[in-house]
Scaffold this motif. Sequence first.
Motif, short mmCIF file in Angstrom:
data_model
loop_
_atom_site.label_atom_id
_atom_site.label_comp_id
_atom_site.label_asym_id
_atom_site.label_seq_id
_atom_site.Cartn_x
_atom_site.Cartn_y
_atom_site.Cartn_z
N SER A 107 -105.76 -6.99 20.03
CA SER A 107 -105.39 -8.39 20.34
C SER A 107 -104.32 -8.90 19.19
O SER A 107 -103.39 -8.92 18.86
CB SER A 107 -105.48 -9.49 21.02
OG SER A 107 -106.63 -9.53 20.21
N ALA A 236 -103.21 -12.85 26.39
CA ALA A 236 -103.82 -11.52 27.41
C ALA A 236 -105.03 -11.53 27.04
O ALA A 236 -105.67 -11.39 27.91
CB ALA A 236 -103.08 -10.33 26.87
N ALA A 240 -108.46 -13.28 30.07
CA ALA A 240 -108.68 -12.10 31.17
C ALA A 240 -110.18 -12.67 31.02
O ALA A 240 -110.78 -12.61 30.54
CB ALA A 240 -108.32 -11.12 30.19
N TRP A 244 -110.67 -8.03 29.15
CA TRP A 244 -108.60 -7.63 28.34
C TRP A 244 -108.61 -6.12 29.37
O TRP A 244 -108.11 -5.96 30.10
CB TRP A 244 -108.03 -7.57 27.60
CG TRP A 244 -106.37 -7.85 27.28
CD1 TRP A 244 -105.57 -7.45 28.05
CD2 TRP A 244 -106.15 -7.17 25.53
NE1 TRP A 244 -104.37 -7.65 27.77
CE2 TRP A 244 -104.15 -6.99 26.37
CE3 TRP A 244 -106.41 -7.22 24.10
CZ2 TRP A 244 -103.78 -6.85 25.21
CZ3 TRP A 244 -105.30 -7.08 23.75
CH2 TRP A 244 -104.16 -6.55 23.88
N ALA A 247 -108.81 -6.04 33.42
CA ALA A 247 -107.86 -7.07 33.49
C ALA A 247 -106.69 -6.21 33.47
O ALA A 247 -105.52 -5.77 34.11
CB ALA A 247 -107.64 -7.97 32.64
N THR A 248 -106.22 -4.90 31.89
CA THR A 248 -104.98 -4.41 32.16
C THR A 248 -105.40 -3.26 33.25
O THR A 248 -103.92 -3.36 34.04
CB THR A 248 -104.85 -3.60 30.77
OG1 THR A 248 -105.12 -5.08 30.42
CG2 THR A 248 -103.84 -3.40 30.62
N ASP A 253 -104.06 -8.93 34.15
CA ASP A 253 -103.60 -9.27 33.37
C ASP A 253 -102.19 -10.25 33.01
O ASP A 253 -101.51 -10.03 33.38
CB ASP A 253 -103.14 -8.30 31.75
CG ASP A 253 -102.60 -6.78 32.25
OD1 ASP A 253 -101.99 -6.71 33.24
OD2 ASP A 253 -101.41 -6.16 31.35
N ARG A 258 -97.50 -7.02 27.96
CA ARG A 258 -97.78 -5.81 28.29
C ARG A 258 -96.48 -5.05 27.30
O ARG A 258 -95.86 -3.59 27.07
CB ARG A 258 -97.28 -5.75 29.68
CG ARG A 258 -98.28 -5.60 30.73
CD ARG A 258 -97.96 -6.47 32.23
NE ARG A 258 -98.50 -6.10 32.72
CZ ARG A 258 -99.33 -6.83 34.08
NH1 ARG A 258 -98.01 -6.79 34.97
NH2 ARG A 258 -99.23 -7.44 34.96
#
Length: 289
Positions: A107, A236, A240, A244, A247-248, A253, A258
């Motif tokens: 991130s 994001a 989550a 993350w 979730a993605t 997410d 994205r």
Amino acid sequence: MTKSILRTVYVLLVLLAVGPLSASLLAGLRDADGGNGVTILTGGRVGAGLAGLAVLALGALVAGAAGAKLFSAGMGFAGAGLVFAWGAWNLGTLEEVLRRTRQGKESTALAAEGLLAVLVAGVVMGVAWIIAERAQGRDKNGAGGVGLIGVREKGSTGIAATALAAWALAACAAGVAAAIIAISAAKGQAVFAAFAGAIVAGIVAQTIGAAQHVKVSPLVPALAMAVPAVAGPLIAALVAQRGWVPATFAGSDFPLGRVVGLDWSAGVLLGVPVGMGWAGAMIDHRAPA
């Protein structure tokens, strides 16, 4: 007629020659497993990614300067945006990056990359803007400059305050718009989300500038895009609940995360002039009434 033909030739040259050539180094980037889970600052090849970005930015600068000099600022922005779109298309999506590492620690790197992408796009836009304004003989704002944040008009309350307000509101509106559009991490969807966000940023900035009698520079909404570009991956990863990565993959997410890296560069240069043009046309038509 000749000008129209030249525009078509220019667009085709950028789209079919300058773009792919400028993105050639980025096209060769691969992660440690030989896959496409790599962006400029992720995937373990940061040096190669930055070198590829430098070449891409140079190509975008040439395309943008040529378009601005020969045609208009908008054409220069579009040419540079197409070059950045080529670069974005050759890099991985958020899902591809996270699928490789399975750690979700990217991130911070993606936030930094988003900021870098917007700043580089802003530099290219600024150069094209200066060239276009001087080429068209509109380079005077009282001090002989081109007004990198705006130009005062009659009845203006101040350039700096208006530009700051336009920047802040454009950043918020762009983030909301991009999050709504980013329904998946697919490359086309991500670039379109950045494009939509930039359109909204341009509309907001132009509207606020007109209300305060300031001709706001396109650099104001362009740099406003740095806020969602940085905030997206950070939020994001933070919100989550189960991580993350899960979730993605589950599609739950935070949508703004994205959009990654050069998606923002392409969106900024392609979307901001569209939004400012739409808003300007609406304001001009409504003014006589």
